[in-house]
Design a protein around this motif. Structure first.
Motif, PDB file in Angstrom:
ATOM      1  N   GLY A  81      43.654  -5.029  27.872  1.00 17.51           N
ATOM      2  CA  GLY A  81      44.209  -6.264  28.412  1.00 17.51           C
ATOM      3  C   GLY A  81      43.449  -6.778  29.615  1.00 17.51           C
ATOM      4  O   GLY A  81      43.502  -7.968  29.935  1.00 17.51           O
ATOM      5  N   CYS A  82      42.732  -5.875  30.297  1.00 16.93           N
ATOM      6  CA  CYS A  82      41.971  -6.265  31.483  1.00 16.93           C
ATOM      7  C   CYS A  82      40.596  -5.600  31.461  1.00 16.93           C
ATOM      8  O   CYS A  82      40.502  -4.371  31.373  1.00 16.93           O
ATOM      9  CB  CYS A  82      42.696  -5.853  32.766  1.00 16.93           C
ATOM     10  N   VAL A  83      39.563  -6.409  31.503  1.00 15.38           N
ATOM     11  CA  VAL A  83      38.189  -5.937  31.699  1.00 15.38           C
ATOM     12  C   VAL A  83      37.617  -6.832  32.796  1.00 15.38           C
ATOM     13  O   VAL A  83      37.231  -7.965  32.551  1.00 15.38           O
ATOM     14  CB  VAL A  83      37.350  -6.025  30.409  1.00 15.38           C
ATOM     15  N   LEU A  84      37.606  -6.313  34.013  1.00 18.87           N
ATOM     16  CA  LEU A  84      37.294  -7.114  35.191  1.00 18.87           C
ATOM     17  C   LEU A  84      35.955  -6.699  35.787  1.00 18.87           C
ATOM     18  O   LEU A  84      35.629  -5.510  35.823  1.00 18.87           O
ATOM     19  CB  LEU A  84      38.390  -6.945  36.246  1.00 18.87           C
ATOM     20  N   PHE A  85      35.200  -7.683  36.270  1.00 14.80           N
ATOM     21  CA  PHE A  85      33.880  -7.427  36.841  1.00 14.80           C
ATOM     22  C   PHE A  85      33.773  -7.999  38.252  1.00 14.80           C
ATOM     23  O   PHE A  85      34.289  -9.080  38.533  1.00 14.80           O
ATOM     24  CB  PHE A  85      32.781  -8.060  35.972  1.00 14.80           C
ATOM     25  N   TRP A  86      33.094  -7.247  39.104  1.00 20.88           N
ATOM     26  CA  TRP A  86      32.775  -7.696  40.457  1.00 20.88           C
ATOM     27  C   TRP A  86      31.274  -7.547  40.688  1.00 20.88           C
ATOM     28  O   TRP A  86      30.717  -6.463  40.458  1.00 20.88           O
ATOM     29  CB  TRP A  86      33.502  -6.855  41.512  1.00 20.88           C
ATOM     30  N   ASN A  87      30.613  -8.600  41.141  1.00 24.78           N
ATOM     31  CA  ASN A  87      29.236  -8.485  41.615  1.00 24.78           C
ATOM     32  C   ASN A  87      29.301  -7.773  42.966  1.00 24.78           C
ATOM     33  O   ASN A  87      30.030  -8.199  43.865  1.00 24.78           O
ATOM     34  CB  ASN A  87      28.597  -9.864  41.741  1.00 24.78           C
ATOM     35  N   THR A  88      28.547  -6.698  43.086  1.00 29.85           N
ATOM     36  CA  THR A  88      28.760  -5.786  44.205  1.00 29.85           C
ATOM     37  C   THR A  88      27.488  -5.570  45.006  1.00 29.85           C
ATOM     38  O   THR A  88      26.420  -5.309  44.448  1.00 29.85           O
ATOM     39  CB  THR A  88      29.282  -4.432  43.684  1.00 29.85           C
ATOM     40  N   THR A  89      27.621  -5.676  46.328  1.00 28.49           N
ATOM     41  CA  THR A  89      26.527  -5.354  47.227  1.00 28.49           C
ATOM     42  C   THR A  89      27.016  -4.315  48.227  1.00 28.49           C
ATOM     43  O   THR A  89      28.213  -4.221  48.517  1.00 28.49           O
ATOM     44  CB  THR A  89      26.033  -6.601  47.991  1.00 28.49           C
ATOM     45  N   GLY A  90      26.086  -3.537  48.722  1.00 31.77           N
ATOM     46  CA  GLY A  90      26.420  -2.536  49.724  1.00 31.77           C
ATOM     47  C   GLY A  90      25.560  -2.726  50.957  1.00 31.77           C
ATOM     48  O   GLY A  90      24.404  -3.132  50.869  1.00 31.77           O
ATOM     49  N   SER A  91      26.153  -2.440  52.117  1.00 29.99           N
ATOM     50  CA  SER A  91      25.422  -2.552  53.377  1.00 29.99           C
ATOM     51  C   SER A  91      25.816  -1.387  54.275  1.00 29.99           C
ATOM     52  O   SER A  91      26.774  -0.658  53.987  1.00 29.99           O
ATOM     53  CB  SER A  91      25.723  -3.891  54.056  1.00 29.99           C
ATOM     54  N   ALA A  92      25.078  -1.227  55.355  1.00 32.05           N
ATOM     55  CA  ALA A  92      25.331  -0.114  56.267  1.00 32.05           C
ATOM     56  C   ALA A  92      26.791  -0.081  56.681  1.00 32.05           C
ATOM     57  O   ALA A  92      27.385  -1.110  56.994  1.00 32.05           O
ATOM     58  CB  ALA A  92      24.432  -0.242  57.487  1.00 32.05           C
ATOM     59  N   SER A  93      27.373   1.104  56.678  1.00 35.35           N
ATOM     60  CA  SER A  93      28.796   1.255  56.935  1.00 35.35           C
ATOM     61  C   SER A  93      29.097   1.362  58.422  1.00 35.35           C
ATOM     62  O   SER A  93      28.351   1.981  59.180  1.00 35.35           O
ATOM     63  CB  SER A  93      29.319   2.508  56.222  1.00 35.35           C
ATOM     64  N   SER A  94      30.216   0.758  58.797  1.00 33.93           N
ATOM     65  CA  SER A  94      30.689   0.867  60.173  1.00 33.93           C
ATOM     66  C   SER A  94      31.777   1.933  60.300  1.00 33.93           C
ATOM     67  O   SER A  94      32.287   2.178  61.397  1.00 33.93           O
ATOM     68  CB  SER A  94      31.238  -0.489  60.638  1.00 33.93           C
ATOM     69  N   ALA A  95      32.139   2.589  59.195  1.00 30.59           N
ATOM     70  CA  ALA A  95      33.180   3.620  59.211  1.00 30.59           C
ATOM     71  C   ALA A  95      32.638   4.919  59.792  1.00 30.59           C
ATOM     72  O   ALA A  95      31.429   5.095  59.964  1.00 30.59           O
ATOM     73  CB  ALA A  95      33.689   3.858  57.786  1.00 30.59           C
ATOM     74  N   ASP A  96      33.538   5.832  60.093  1.00 26.65           N
ATOM     75  CA  ASP A  96      33.123   7.162  60.530  1.00 26.65           C
ATOM     76  C   ASP A  96      32.248   7.789  59.460  1.00 26.65           C
ATOM     77  O   ASP A  96      32.518   7.643  58.266  1.00 26.65           O
ATOM     78  CB  ASP A  96      34.349   8.048  60.766  1.00 26.65           C
TER      79      ASP A  96
END
Length: 199
Positions: A81-96
């Motif tokens: 019922g659901c096949v969903l797509f996201w165009n995805t980019t990654g960048s330097a993380s600000s998390a711990d």
């Protein structure tokens, strides 16, 4: 393209469910590298980085690729019922920093409504972000992705992964899982899948 993605999910043993972002297992064991070493780093393994795993960390500053979510609950195992797509980019993380990861990035997911099928209203069409890290030797062997919870400020392993230094594939969940309901055989699918390149 959707059939190709689904076929990849079906035949790959990579995506054994390590965990699930929506129901993170807080009881997941913590890798304990407490053996002594003679190097001058701040950890307890034999390399010269400052983490707790046993390899040298990679220099990764970005990601470009796609993430997908597939959901289905039907007597037909191929009915989604659901096949969903996201165009995805990654960048330097600000998390711990992820103590067990070779690298971590903030993944920004931009919803692609033209490529997606959402007959069940699985998503509201919004974009969102996750912080994920890559671990090459979970339990000394498995490749996994870790998820950073901004609510709890900690990292948890969520998906299986494969990374060759450039190409990254990851994901996990249930795919065509048989489930008896009201005397009928149903098949339950709820899985995430991502692929792309790091740089």
């Amino acid at each position: 393209m959707t059939r190709l993605l689904i076929s990849t999910l079906a035949i790959s043993s990579l995506f054994a469910c390590v965990g699930d972002k929506s129901s993170t297992d807080d009881t997941a064991p913590v890798v304990d590298d407490t053996e002594g070493d003679a190097d001058a780093d701040a950890d307890s393994d034999s390399d010269t980085d400052a983490d707790t795993d046993s390899d040298s960390d990679a220099d990764v500053s970005g990601f470009s690729g796609v993430m997908a979510f597939v959901y289905g609950f039907d007597t037909d195992p191929e009915a989604f019922g659901c096949v969903l797509f996201w165009n995805t980019t990654g960048s330097a993380s600000s998390a711990d920093a992820c103590p067990d990861c070779e690298w971590e990035l903030d993944f920004n997911l931009a919803y692609d409504s033209s490529a997606s099928v959402d007959d069940l209203g699985c998503h509201d069409g919004s974009d969102f972000s996750w912080t994920l890290g890559y671990d090459a030797d979970y339990y000394g062997y498995y490749e996994v992705m870790w998820y950073y919870s901004p609510d709890y400020g900690d990292w948890s392993p969520v998906w299986g992964a494969q990374w060759d230094g450039t190409n990254l594939v990851f994901g996990g969940g249930y795919y065509q899982y048989p489930y008896s309901y009201n005397g009928q055989q149903y098949y339950y699918t709820r899985t995430w899948y991502g692929y792309g390149t790091t740089y």
